[in-house]
Design an enzyme around this catalytic site. Structure first.
Site: not given
Length: 365
Positions: A160-162
């Protein structure tokens, strides 16, 4: 030098993640782009949805079906959560499948059902090459990188990017025993592309411009178990994190501010020694990493520095009065946060230089 042509299919090519993957692959020296597929947009031209991808604008989007994805060396699945497991199960074992969705990231089936509410599709090798892996071996802990587990892999779960921003920001302190894993606070400023392309009232320009809005507050965000999983891998005996993302008026980028309480050992050091020790830990963690940089002292990351680039830029400071370490990390959510991580992992899995087709130069202003 032997050149190999790698045929890559991209499913979900009309979305942001699929489009960004195609942008990177179009500039990759070893890649030939094969089938591009979509669900509701099948039958239309890619250029209607990704008009910036001029070299691919005339491609017709095929339906996302296994028959169109077989026959490629690599298949990228840029699909909604829950959609990739079924397709991946029908692809041959020798095909490299890169899942940009969440389906195969989590090791815990219980975490998956708690946060996603469906059946767990299983766990694949995790596509964050720079993830620190701390192994307790008797009295001495040894450290490796996730990159070693990606060499030769044929299934990769892209993070996931976060998660990428938070993990890269704080893991050096976790691995070095400088911070506690049980009192982490992360507050993020997020660009709107992270929310995807679907039309929702709060994503309209009239609602978003000139406004900052939080989402998934109070421990409900689906990236929380993934962050905890990474920091346990980095050496934290236990992890608890308060995680709050905020949409801000920009199309791309994540600026992640993560603070952590100093460990008891770290808190006993005198301030100057602590500052030096913290800085050294962060610099040592990323020495030789092409895409993760600790900025020089006093320079703080901005999302503009990373726009279009596969970089994570990190800075760290000690807040002596609060007894906490503060880190700020900037990434482009679509590049290092998603598509760039996929291409970097693809390169490693196939034995190519990990930097192939990826840039560290951002686009500014």
């Amino acid at each position: 030098v032997m050149h190999m042509t790698i045929r890559v299919a991209v499913a979900g090519a009309s979305g942001y993640a699929g489009g960004e993957t195609l942008r990177l692959l179009a500039g990759h020296p070893e890649v030939e782009i094969g089938a591009v597929t979509a669900h509701s947009n099948a039958g239309t031209l890619l250029g209607e949805h990704q008009p910036h991808l001029r070299s691919l604008a005339d491609r017709v989007l095929l339906p996302t079906a296994v028959e169109h994805l077989v026959g490629h060396d690599v298949v990228v699945l840029a699909l909604p959560h829950g959609a990739s497991g079924e397709i991946a199960a029908q692809l041959p074992d020798d095909v490299l499948v890169l899942d940009l969705g969440a389906d195969h990231r989590l090791e815990s089936a219980a975490d998956w059902s708690a946060f996603y509410g469906s059946e767990h599709a299983g766990t694949w090798p995790y596509g964050l090459p720079e993830l620190l892996l701390t192994h307790a071996a008797g009295a001495a802990a040894t450290e490796t990188r996730q990159r070693e587990r990606l060499a030769g892999a044929r299934r990769v779960a892209v993070p996931g990017c976060n998660v990428t921003a938070v993990t890269l920001g704080i893991q050096p302190g976790v691995a070095d025993g400088l911070v506690e894993g049980t009192d982490l606070v992360a507050v993020l400023a997020n660009g709107y592309s992270g929310a995807g392309k679907s039309l929702k009232p709060h994503l309209l320009a009239s609602e978003a411009l000139g406004s900052a809005q939080p989402y998934a507050v109070g421990g409900s965000h689906r990236h929380i178990p993934e962050i905890a999983q990474n920091l346990r891998a980095a050496g934290a005996p236990a992890v608890s994190i308060s995680f709050t993302p905020t949409l801000v008026p920009m199309s791309r980028g994540i600026l992640a501010t993560v603070t952590a309480r100093l460990s008891d050992d770290a808190a006993r050091l005198d301030p100057a020694a602590l500052d030096a020790r913290v800085r050294q830990a962060w610099e040592d963690a990323y020495v030789g990493e092409p895409f993760v940089r600790v900025l020089s002292a006093g320079q703080w990351p901005t999302t503009a520095m990373t726009l279009g680039a596969n970089t994570a830029l990190v800075q760290v400071a000690v807040d002596h009065a609060a007894g906490r370490v503060v880190t700020v990390t900037a990434i482009d959510n679509l590049v290092k946060g998603t598509a760039g991580a996929a291409v970097q992992s693809m390169n490693i899995a196939l034995g190519l230089p990990q930097t192939a087709g990826l840039t560290t130069e951002g686009v500014a202003p």
